[in-house]
Design an enzyme around this catalytic site. Structure first.
Site, PDB file in Angstrom:
ATOM      1  N   LYS A  43       0.691  -1.017  -0.194  1.00 26.60           N
ATOM      2  CA  LYS A  43       0.092   0.083  -0.073  1.00 26.60           C
ATOM      3  C   LYS A  43       0.889   1.269   0.142  1.00 26.60           C
ATOM      4  O   LYS A  43       0.676   2.338  -0.793  1.00 26.60           O
ATOM      5  CB  LYS A  43      -0.876  -0.014   1.097  1.00 26.60           C
ATOM      6  N   THR A  44       1.737   1.257   0.903  1.00 31.35           N
ATOM      7  CA  THR A  44       2.542   2.416   1.012  1.00 31.35           C
ATOM      8  C   THR A  44       3.408   2.286  -0.234  1.00 31.35           C
ATOM      9  O   THR A  44       3.674   3.669  -0.884  1.00 31.35           O
ATOM     10  CB  THR A  44       3.644   2.329   2.329  1.00 31.35           C
ATOM     11  N   ASP A 233      -2.126   7.841   3.574  1.00 32.65           N
ATOM     12  CA  ASP A 233      -1.585   6.424   4.010  1.00 32.65           C
ATOM     13  C   ASP A 233      -2.167   6.039   5.558  1.00 32.65           C
ATOM     14  O   ASP A 233      -2.579   7.012   6.287  1.00 32.65           O
ATOM     15  CB  ASP A 233      -0.096   6.565   4.253  1.00 32.65           C
ATOM     16  N   GLU A 234      -2.314   4.941   5.695  1.00 35.10           N
ATOM     17  CA  GLU A 234      -2.618   4.439   7.134  1.00 35.10           C
ATOM     18  C   GLU A 234      -3.998   4.819   7.320  1.00 35.10           C
ATOM     19  O   GLU A 234      -4.420   5.677   8.611  1.00 35.10           O
ATOM     20  CB  GLU A 234      -1.863   4.761   8.191  1.00 35.10           C
ATOM     21  N   GLN A 264      -5.725  -3.421  10.686  1.00 38.92           N
ATOM     22  CA  GLN A 264      -4.560  -2.685  11.452  1.00 38.92           C
ATOM     23  C   GLN A 264      -5.031  -1.426  11.992  1.00 38.92           C
ATOM     24  O   GLN A 264      -4.053  -0.654  12.581  1.00 38.92           O
ATOM     25  CB  GLN A 264      -3.425  -2.362  10.489  1.00 38.92           C
ATOM     26  N   ARG A 610       5.109  -7.334  10.778  1.00 37.72           N
ATOM     27  CA  ARG A 610       6.320  -6.594  10.781  1.00 37.72           C
ATOM     28  C   ARG A 610       7.388  -7.339  10.572  1.00 37.72           C
ATOM     29  O   ARG A 610       8.377  -6.803   9.864  1.00 37.72           O
ATOM     30  CB  ARG A 610       6.820  -5.807  11.986  1.00 37.72           C
TER      31      ARG A 610
END
Ligand code: ATP
Ligand code: MG
Length: 739
Positions: A43-44, A233-234, A264, A610
């Site tokens: 995504k990022t 983002d996020e 998330q 992560r």
């Protein structure tokens, strides 16, 4: 064919590394777009590439894109990546940053519309509370019953929801404290204006007010002309105010692209609303939704484990992730005796990996709560492993720890002026700067320390009676504590000092979200002291630890909270403390029930995802929490890990029995062959341990300070001893002799 044409037709290299869905997201530059996808699906990367693409095809200049990241560090990284995509173009003038930084930049341009001038100050939490206190004093409100911190928290929550005072409705009010907060909200805003200041919530709220104001419609129109593209983002962790601000700005071009993952969303406790994802389709008609399903970060074992854990949440939009990566190593799950053993084991693993060529810079320890960091830090320092704490100070540099140490330093050494000055008015005792200056001036004139100067001045009538009485109480306290040094266990003394000084009460009364964490840290400090022979030895250790600052740029192990690790990735991740009550956090479950539990589980998902290549999960049987030993039970999340992707280490293999212990889970427990049936906590196998210097359970020993006792537990060099007179203590084996 001319070479020019050939260049135009050639696919830009930045597109070549994308899969079809990612590529579609990058190339869909016009219209609303939501990229809803799991961890590590790019995504990022999509967002960064899309930004580069928009610039590359000439759809916008850098200053015409508004891009929001979750941290300033992420903003910096994105700038670098986009700049690299574009062959190193300068990145000046970009609107790329966090919600706060972008909104602050905007507000400075229009501050006069909300009664501020452009050089307004941004208040921190302490200032906010001070201001509310002043207002409460004016209105004669009881501050004990209505803690100012709680009022600030309520007002901040309204601001997160985009509510100005006149917007707050009856159904936003739950009880008297809320009603009081509402009565103070407007005066608080007025007061902020009069001192040309705003708080964090105001940055967005003022901007929303300005952008919505029909009298200043030219401002919104101007931003609409300016921002051809908006990207976030996020997105799952935006709150309502952030959403409203985005929506206002994006309505001009309608070119908004948000990327996020409902699994998330971990900031519900700070007002984030995952429902913003659902609103998106409604608010931006015709929005395209792209799902990315291939995870590029983690091995198959890691991804499968993360998927299995998160599948236990019922409140999800639901998605499937796969990876083309190989299986990789299974997730290691390890039960250990206590936190110290856990840190020791993890560090051994890290050293073993280092010797195989893994870099410390690619390892991270992600904790649920910051007090867990201390044992890791101690071990890192002991072994000389380079580490850095992200998102907060190192344990001994935390404000509350430094305050507590200052008390202890003055007890140990009354002429420690710096320590005394630090805490003389903490908690608040009504001793202002002027008093401190008088004390210092007196001390200088007589060439004596601050402490002596207080004692000296208290013999005279130079001080105001109230100040004098307060100072005399402070000195009496210190004299009493000092007289206890020789006949009280120093950890016990520390507890007494923190209690009697009012320092613990200060944090207990504090309603800020970080106050409970600070109390936990203080308890952790008191426990930590037990490992040292005396107060003096402990303070010397601290001085050495604080001196151990390594500012070199060598690759370091990252130590941080799970919350801080969002968006990051590491080759190898350690996830300690997977125990019921710690993770999932009891507080979170008590306060928010199933919602709280699901947010904790999302945090577990964030943690596991992560890791690129290797994840270690651990739990202990004995956790020191809130100052006392807890018989810990493995987290339910440990049970949710699928057997096929997990390797449970038992005491065989590279670890000796003295270093680890199997701890049964809540209903069943794991071993290397898979699952076994129930065993209750009472039947925990007690492994016969022998200390590194030869002591074992049952030995009778003698300790200089505590006298005779029997060893009840051995943990490396540490012994738990039931002393005949002094009760149960934990001491280093070098301080006892065999009877
Ligand atoms: P998170 O949900 O954790 O924020 P994310 O969806 O933002 O994750 P990224 O950080 O963008 O994921 O990407 C994860 C990793 O996968 C990065 O190392 C990235 O470079 C890599 N990656 C992404 N897409 C691809 C691709 N098409 N080919 C190869 N690697 C990729
Ligand atoms: Mg990301």
């Amino acid at each position: 064919m001319s070479s020019d044409l050939f260049v135009v037709n050639e696919e830009p290299p930045y597109l070549q590394g994308l899969n079809a869905a990612q590529r579609e997201a990058v190339e869909t530059v016009d219209g609303p777009l939501l990229v809803l996808a799991g961890a590590g699906t790019g995504k990022t990367r999509v967002l960064t590439t899309r930004m580069g693409h928009i610039l590359q095809i000439g759809a916008a200049f850098p200053g015409q894109i508004l891009a929001v990241t979750f941290t300033n560090k992420a903003a910096q990284e994105m700038k670098e990546r986009v700049s690299a995509l574009l062959g190193g173009q300068p990145v000046e003038g970009w609107w790329l940053g966090t919600f706060h930084s972008l909104a602050a930049r905007m507000l400075r341009r229009h501050a006069d519309h909300v009664g501020l001038s452009s050089n307004f100050t941004i208040l921190d939490d302490d200032d906010q509370v001070r201001l509310v206190k002043q207002l409460m004093e004016l209105q004669n409100v009881d501050q004990k019953k209505n803690p100012p911190k709680a009022i600030v928290a309520i007002i901040s929550r309204w601001k997160d929801k985009g509510l100005i005072p006149s917007d707050v409705q009856g159904n936003d009010l739950n009880g008297d404290l809320d009603r009081l907060a509402l009565s103070l909200y407007h005066p608080y805003q007025e007061r902020l204006k009069s001192v040309n200041a705003c708080d964090f919530g105001d940055l967005l709220l003022h901007m929303i007010t300005i952008l919505k104001d029909p009298k200043h419609s030219e401002i919104l129109a101007d931003y609409h002309r300016r921002f051809k593209y908006v990207m976030v983002d996020e997105y799952q962790d935006t709150n309502v105010a952030q959403y409203l601000w985005l929506r206002l700005l994006a309505k001009g071009s309608n070119n908004i692209c948000c990327v996020g993952d409902d699994d998330q969303s971990i900031y519900g406790w700070r007002g984030a609303e995952v429902e913003n994802i659902l609103r998106f389709e409604k608010d931006f008609e015709g929005a395209k939704i792209i799902r990315l399903e291939e995870n590029y970060r983690s091995t198959s074992n890691i991804l499968s484990a993360a998927n299995a854990v998160i599948s236990n949440n019922s409140n999800r939009l639901g998605k499937e992730l796969f990876t083309s990566d190989q299986d990789g190593e299974k997730i290691t799950v390890r039960g250990l005796w206590d936190g110290a053993a856990e840190a020791r084991w993890a560090c051994e693993e890290m050293e073993a990996l280092q010797s195989k060529g893994w870099s410390a810079g690619q390892m991270a320890v992600l904790v649920r709560t910051s007090f867990q960091m201390r044992e890791f830090e101690e071990r890192f320092i002991q072994l000389g492993l380079p580490y850095r704490v992200i998102g907060g100070p190192r344990f001994y540099e935390r404000k509350e720890i430094r305050d507590a140490l200052a008390y202890l330093r003055v007890v140990a050494q009354k002429n420690d002026d710096l320590a005394l000055e630090r805490i003389i008015n903490v908690p608040k005792r009504g001793l202002g700067d002027a008093t401190i200056q008088t004390l210092y001036a007196h001390g200088r004139a007589k060439q004596i320390s601050l402490y002596d100067s207080i004692q000296d001045l208290c013999q005279t009538d130079e001080l105001r009676p109230k100040v004098k009485a307060t100072l005399m109480r402070v000195i009496d306290d210190f004299e009493r504590w000092r007289s206890m040094v020789d006949n009280t266990a120093h950890s016990e003394l520390a507890g007494t000092i923190l209690d009697e000084s009012g320092y613990l009460d200060m944090w207990k009364a504090d309603k800020a979200p970080d106050a409970p964490g600070r109390l936990e840290n203080l308890k952790e400090l008191v426990s930590a002291m037990e490992e040292f022979e005396s107060l003096a030895v402990f303070l010397e250790h601290i001085a050495l630890v604080l001196d151990n600052q390594d500012n070199s740029n060598q690759p370091s192990i990252t130590l941080m909270t799970l919350h801080g690790a969002k968006g990051l990735e590491f080759d190898c991740v350690f996830l300690p403390g997977w125990e019921e009550g710690l993770f999932p956090s009891q507080r979170s479950m008590d306060e928010n029930g199933i919602k709280g539990l699901e947010e904790e589980r999302r945090l577990a998902y964030v943690g596991i995802t992560r890791a690129r290549k290797k994840a270690f999960i651990s739990y202990v049987g004995n956790r020191r929490m809130h100052g006392s030993w807890v018989n810990a039970i493995p987290s339910r999340f440990v049970e949710e890990l699928p057997a096929g992707h997990v390797e449970t280490q038992t005491e065989t293999g590279m670890y000796s029995a003295a270093r680890s212990v199997e701890v049964p889970s809540r209903s069943r427990h794991w071993d290397s062959s898979g699952m076994r049936t129930a065993r209750s906590i009472e039947s925990r196998p007690e492994i016969e341990r022998v200390s590194e210097s030869g002591f074992s359970r049952g030995d009778r020993v003698f300790h200089q300070k505590f006298g005779n006792g029997t060893i009840i537990h051995v943990d490396g060099q540490k012994l738990d001893i039931a002393f005949d007179k002094a009760g149960k203590k934990r001491v280093m084996d070098s301080f006892v002799t065999q009877n």
